[in-house]
Design an enzyme around this catalytic site. Structure first.
Site: not given
Ligand code: R5P
Length: 311
Positions: A38-39, A131, A193, A219, A224
């Site tokens: 079931d995972g 992060h 941003k 970063d 994504t």
């Molecule tokens: C955002 O706060 C993080 O520091 C990254 O910039 C972000 O999570 C990167 O994710 P993606 O590649 O999906 O834009």
């Protein structure tokens, strides 16, 4: 003391755990990891850990929930098997981006994961480039947050173009951008941003003179590829040279990242192996190992030495 030390690998990144084991000079502890039909996750330690200092290396990258539950199961198994100390080595700490509530009635998942790790019995956490540094504050146990910036800078030196500026893609990464810039003897630009929807942001200002410069965009992670793609668009519009290098500690690198970042202006992308590389055969992508940094931390913890110059 060394006899009472065990390093286990979860299934999040066994190659990294093997590499760390080689650096430290130990074989990985025997364990079984299975999935019930079931995972549900099943973990069993195949050797005694009573009285041991146990390190469990498990990044909580994709599949995030499976890897997280596996890590929690390992810690629980070690506690019930009477390990003396349980050290969760989490090179990539998933759920860290929700470190505060952005809107009403949302969870703070970074705090939730910290709580869960402590509840099951972790005594210490070792991680890499969290992060946000303040996530450490969600824990009541020691947290050693190592950094991959020096490792990435060494790997970057041979591929960096001349007249370089280091670019932080948002305000949250300015400190990290400054660390790169100091090591690479470059200046820093910062992108501002604005959030347009829950999943879409737009760069509104470029702070710093990027005209005719080659850019190193840094970063903490590329998922994504959306953040870096937006940064590239803004930098090129502001007159930067189409010679862009990207460096990030963590590379969950979903398939869309390859699509968004395969443009000609991107010369090279560097990430580390905190997460097992998902995308392979992408000539622009270089994966740099953090095994020596993690191994060094483990050796020092075993010898009760300071880790401060690994931060
Ligand atoms: C955002 O706060 C993080 O520091 C990254 O910039 C972000 O999570 C990167 O994710 P993606 O590649 O999906 O834009």
């Amino acid at each position: 003391m060394r006899d009472l030390f065990t390093l286990f690998a979860g299934s999040g990144n066994p190659e990294l755990a093997e590499a760390v084991g080689r650096e430290v000079g130990v074989s990985l502890g025997a364990r079984v990891i299975e999935r019930f039909p079931d995972g549900e996750t099943f973990v069993r330690l195949e050797q005694p850990v009573r009285g041991h200092q146990v390190f469990i290396l498990q990044p909580t990258g994709p599949p995030v929930n499976d890897n997280l539950v596996e890590l929690l199961s390992f810690v629980d198994a070690c506690r019930r098997a009477a390990a003396a100390t349980i050290i969760a080595v989490v090179p990539y700490f998933g759920y860290a981006r929700q470190d505060k509530r952005h809107g009403h009635r949302e969870p703070v998942t970074a705090s939730m994961v910290a709580y869960l790790l402590q509840a099951v019995g972790a005594n210490h956490v070792v991680t890499v480039d969290l992060h946000a540094a303040q996530i450490e504050g969600f824990f009541h146990i020691p947290v050693d947050c190592l950094t991959a910036v020096p490792t990435l800078c060494e790997a970057l030196r041979p591929v960096l173009p001349k007249e370089l500026i280091v670019v932080s893609p948002d305000e949250g990464r300015v400190k990290m951008a400054t660390q790169y810039a100091q090591r690479l003897n470059a200046t820093v630009a910062v992108l501002h941003k604005r959030r347009e929807t829950a999943t879409k942001t737009r760069v509104t200002h470029v702070v710093g003179d990027v005209r005719d410069k080659a850019c190193l965009i840094i970063d903490d992670m590329i998922s994504t590829g959306g953040t870096i793609a937006e940064a590239i668009e803004a930098l090129l519009a502001a007159g930067a040279r189409p010679e862009i290098v990207v460096a990030a500690t963590h590379g969950p690198l979903l398939e869309s990242a390859r699509q968004k970042l395969s443009q000609e202006s991107v010369r090279t992308l560097l990430v580390t192996d905190t997460i097992a590389p998902v995308i392979r055969n992408w000539p622009k992508l270089q994966v740099v190992t953090v095994a020596p940094v993690i191994a060094s931390a483990i050796r020092r913890l075993l010898a009760s030495e300071s880790l401060s110059n690994l931060y």
